[in-house]
Write a protein that holds these residues in place. Structure first.
Motif, mmCIF file in Angstrom:
data_model
loop_
_atom_site.group_PDB
_atom_site.id
_atom_site.type_symbol
_atom_site.label_atom_id
_atom_site.label_comp_id
_atom_site.label_asym_id
_atom_site.label_seq_id
_atom_site.Cartn_x
_atom_site.Cartn_y
_atom_site.Cartn_z
ATOM 1 N N ILE A 152 35.520 24.109 23.377
ATOM 2 C CA ILE A 152 34.949 25.191 24.175
ATOM 3 C C ILE A 152 33.448 24.935 24.295
ATOM 4 O O ILE A 152 32.717 24.945 23.319
ATOM 5 N N HIS A 153 32.973 24.710 25.519
ATOM 6 C CA HIS A 153 31.570 24.355 25.717
ATOM 7 C C HIS A 153 30.754 25.450 26.382
ATOM 8 O O HIS A 153 29.555 25.340 26.490
ATOM 9 N N GLY A 154 31.386 26.473 26.860
ATOM 10 C CA GLY A 154 30.627 27.536 27.501
ATOM 11 C C GLY A 154 31.540 28.481 28.250
ATOM 12 O O GLY A 154 32.718 28.229 28.443
ATOM 13 N N VAL A 155 30.968 29.562 28.629
ATOM 14 C CA VAL A 155 31.702 30.589 29.360
ATOM 15 C C VAL A 155 30.906 30.915 30.603
ATOM 16 O O VAL A 155 29.696 31.075 30.545
ATOM 17 N N SER A 156 31.579 31.014 31.736
ATOM 18 C CA SER A 156 30.868 31.421 32.941
ATOM 19 C C SER A 156 31.249 32.864 33.259
ATOM 20 O O SER A 156 32.424 33.219 33.236
ATOM 21 N N VAL A 157 30.250 33.676 33.477
ATOM 22 C CA VAL A 157 30.446 35.102 33.733
ATOM 23 C C VAL A 157 29.882 35.413 35.112
ATOM 24 O O VAL A 157 28.746 35.062 35.409
ATOM 25 N N SER B 51 29.542 41.102 36.476
ATOM 26 C CA SER B 51 30.003 41.389 35.117
ATOM 27 C C SER B 51 28.860 41.278 34.118
ATOM 28 O O SER B 51 28.778 42.054 33.168
#
Length: 69
Positions: free
Chosen positions: A48-53, A57
């Protein structure tokens, strides 16, 4: 000025005992199902390298602290 508050009738049996609750659960048990297999396996945290929001939101989450503080 209009009063928009509505009073809905409440159920007569708000006091439910444990035996009644267990009976309700027993009647519902045949409706519950378990999948034959797990659809997806957990992902290793190292992958897991990141989350895009989305921006909308992010703004919503940013404003939430105002209510909890």
């Amino acid at each position: 000025m209009t009063n928009l508050e509505r009073h809905l009738p409440t159920p007569a049996d708000l006091e439910v005992d444990l035996a009644s609750l267990r009976g309700d659960c027993a009647r519902m048990a045949p409706h519950w199902s378990v999948p034959d297999r797990i659809a997806a396996r957990p992902v290793s945290p190292s992958r897991i390298h990141g989350v895009s929001v989305p921006p909308a939101s992010a703004r919503l989450l940013d404003a939430m602290s105002e209510y909890g503080d």
